[in-house]
Design a protein around this motif. Structure first.
Motif, short mmCIF file in Angstrom:
data_model
loop_
_atom_site.label_atom_id
_atom_site.label_comp_id
_atom_site.label_asym_id
_atom_site.label_seq_id
_atom_site.Cartn_x
_atom_site.Cartn_y
_atom_site.Cartn_z
N TRP A 41 0.84 -1.19 0.00
CA TRP A 41 0.00 0.00 0.00
C TRP A 41 0.88 1.24 0.00
O TRP A 41 2.01 1.22 0.47
CB TRP A 41 -0.96 0.03 1.19
N THR A 42 0.35 2.29 -0.58
CA THR A 42 0.94 3.63 -0.46
C THR A 42 -0.19 4.56 -0.02
O THR A 42 -1.34 4.39 -0.44
CB THR A 42 1.56 4.14 -1.77
N ALA A 43 0.16 5.51 0.81
CA ALA A 43 -0.83 6.47 1.30
C ALA A 43 -0.24 7.87 1.25
O ALA A 43 0.94 8.06 1.58
CB ALA A 43 -1.26 6.12 2.72
N THR A 44 -1.05 8.82 0.86
CA THR A 44 -0.68 10.23 0.89
C THR A 44 -1.68 10.94 1.79
O THR A 44 -2.88 10.86 1.56
CB THR A 44 -0.72 10.86 -0.52
N GLY A 45 -1.18 11.59 2.82
CA GLY A 45 -2.01 12.37 3.73
C GLY A 45 -1.80 13.84 3.45
O GLY A 45 -0.67 14.32 3.42
N ILE A 46 -2.89 14.55 3.23
CA ILE A 46 -2.87 16.00 3.03
C ILE A 46 -3.53 16.61 4.25
O ILE A 46 -4.71 16.34 4.52
CB ILE A 46 -3.63 16.42 1.75
N PHE A 47 -2.79 17.41 4.99
CA PHE A 47 -3.28 18.02 6.23
C PHE A 47 -3.46 19.51 5.99
O PHE A 47 -2.48 20.23 5.74
CB PHE A 47 -2.30 17.77 7.37
N ALA A 84 -2.21 0.85 14.05
CA ALA A 84 -0.79 1.05 14.34
C ALA A 84 -0.28 2.33 13.68
O ALA A 84 -0.46 2.53 12.47
CB ALA A 84 0.03 -0.14 13.84
N SER A 85 0.36 3.18 14.47
CA SER A 85 0.93 4.42 13.96
C SER A 85 2.10 4.11 13.02
O SER A 85 2.94 3.26 13.32
CB SER A 85 1.42 5.29 15.12
N GLN A 86 2.13 4.79 11.88
CA GLN A 86 3.18 4.58 10.89
C GLN A 86 4.34 5.56 11.11
O GLN A 86 4.16 6.65 11.64
CB GLN A 86 2.60 4.75 9.48
N THR A 87 5.52 5.16 10.67
CA THR A 87 6.70 6.02 10.76
C THR A 87 6.55 7.17 9.79
O THR A 87 6.18 6.98 8.64
CB THR A 87 7.96 5.21 10.43
N GLY A 88 6.86 8.36 10.25
CA GLY A 88 6.76 9.57 9.42
C GLY A 88 5.59 10.42 9.85
O GLY A 88 4.49 9.93 10.03
N LEU A 89 5.87 11.71 10.05
CA LEU A 89 4.84 12.65 10.50
C LEU A 89 4.80 13.85 9.57
O LEU A 89 5.83 14.30 9.07
CB LEU A 89 5.17 13.14 11.92
N ALA A 90 3.61 14.37 9.35
CA ALA A 90 3.44 15.65 8.66
C ALA A 90 3.51 16.74 9.73
O ALA A 90 2.74 16.69 10.70
CB ALA A 90 2.11 15.70 7.92
N ALA A 96 1.90 17.81 3.69
CA ALA A 96 1.68 16.46 3.18
C ALA A 96 2.73 15.49 3.70
O ALA A 96 3.82 15.88 4.08
CB ALA A 96 1.70 16.47 1.65
N MET A 97 2.37 14.21 3.69
CA MET A 97 3.29 13.12 4.01
C MET A 97 2.89 11.91 3.18
O MET A 97 1.70 11.71 2.90
CB MET A 97 3.24 12.78 5.51
N VAL A 98 3.89 11.11 2.80
CA VAL A 98 3.67 9.89 2.04
C VAL A 98 4.19 8.71 2.87
O VAL A 98 5.27 8.79 3.45
CB VAL A 98 4.40 9.94 0.68
N ASN A 138 5.72 25.41 19.19
CA ASN A 138 4.70 24.37 19.03
C ASN A 138 4.57 23.95 17.58
O ASN A 138 4.85 24.71 16.66
CB ASN A 138 3.35 24.84 19.55
N LEU A 139 4.11 22.72 17.40
CA LEU A 139 3.91 22.15 16.08
C LEU A 139 2.53 21.52 15.98
O LEU A 139 2.03 20.95 16.95
CB LEU A 139 4.95 21.05 15.81
N MET A 140 1.93 21.61 14.79
CA MET A 140 0.77 20.78 14.47
C MET A 140 1.33 19.54 13.79
O MET A 140 2.17 19.66 12.88
CB MET A 140 -0.19 21.51 13.54
N VAL A 141 0.91 18.37 14.23
CA VAL A 141 1.48 17.12 13.72
C VAL A 141 0.35 16.22 13.24
O VAL A 141 -0.64 16.02 13.94
CB VAL A 141 2.30 16.41 14.82
N GLY A 142 0.53 15.66 12.03
CA GLY A 142 -0.42 14.69 11.50
C GLY A 142 0.25 13.34 11.34
O GLY A 142 1.44 13.26 11.01
N ARG A 143 -0.51 12.28 11.60
CA ARG A 143 0.04 10.94 11.44
C ARG A 143 -0.99 10.03 10.79
O ARG A 143 -2.17 10.36 10.69
CB ARG A 143 0.49 10.35 12.78
N LEU A 144 -0.52 8.84 10.37
CA LEU A 144 -1.37 7.83 9.77
C LEU A 144 -1.38 6.58 10.64
O LEU A 144 -0.32 6.13 11.11
CB LEU A 144 -0.85 7.45 8.37
#
Length: 146
Positions: free
Chosen positions: A55-61, A83-89, A102-104, A72-78
Motif C-alpha cells: 500500500w501507499t498512502a498520501t495524507g494531506i493536512f 498502528a501508527s506509521q513512521t513519518g509525521l506531517a 503532506a506526508m507519504v 509548538n507544532l501541528m502534527v499529522g500521522r497515519l
C-alpha cells in the motif's frame, strides 16, 4: 510473483494486477489538542484479498494556526489497522496562517481482509491552538501480488 510468457492467468490474478485507489475527504474540522484525535472523515477501509499486498498512502493536512507559539507544532500521522506509521506531517506554529502539509507512507499488509487507514492530528504543546480543516484528504492505493 512474475507473470511468464504463455502463462494462463485466472480472473482473480488479473483483478489483483490492477492497483485499487481509495480516497477519504474531511467531513469537518478538528480543533487540535495535545492528544491525537481522528480527523473527521479522513479514514477508510481498503480490502486486500491476499497476504502481502503493498500500500501507499498520501495524507494531506489542511492546517490553520489560530494562536501563534514559536515552539509548538501541528502534527499529522497515519494509523494502519490501529498502528501508527513512521513519518509525521509537521506544521510549525510560528505565525497565524493556513497551510497544506503532506506526508507519504508505504507498507505491506500481512494478511488478507479489511484494512483501516486513518489520519489523526495533534498540537505538541498546550500553548498553541490550531485546526485541521476541511481540505484534509487521505489517498490510499492497494497493490496485490499476483
Amino acid at each position: 510473483m512474475p507473470v511468464y510468457a504463455g502463462q494462463a492467468l485466472t480472473a482473480g490474478q488479473l483483478n489483483r494486477m490492477q492497483p485499487r485507489p481509495y480516497l477519504a475527504e474531511a467531513s469537518g474540522n478538528l480543533i487540535a489538542s495535545t492528544t491525537y484525535q481522528p480527523i473527521p472523515g479522513c479514514s477508510l477501509v481498503a480490502p486486500s484479498t491476499v497476504a502481502g499486498a503493498t500500500w501507499t498512502a498520501t495524507g494531506i493536512f489542511d492546517c490553520t494556526v489560530t494562536t501563534v507559539h514559536a515552539t509548538n507544532l501541528m502534527v499529522g500521522r497515519l494509523l494502519v489497522n490501529g498502528a501508527s506509521q513512521t513519518g509525521l506531517a509537521i506544521h510549525a506554529m510560528d505565525t497565524t496562517d493556513r497551510d497544506t502539509v503532506a506526508m507519504v507512507w508505504s507498507g505491506t499488509l500481512g494478511a488478507a481482509g479489511s484494512n483501516t487507514f486513518a489520519m489523526e492530528g495533534v498540537v505538541n504543546g498546550a500553548s498553541g491552538n490550531g485546526t485541521f480543516q476541511s481540505y484534509s484528504r487521505l489517498a490510499v492505493t492497494i497493490t496485490e501480488p499476483v
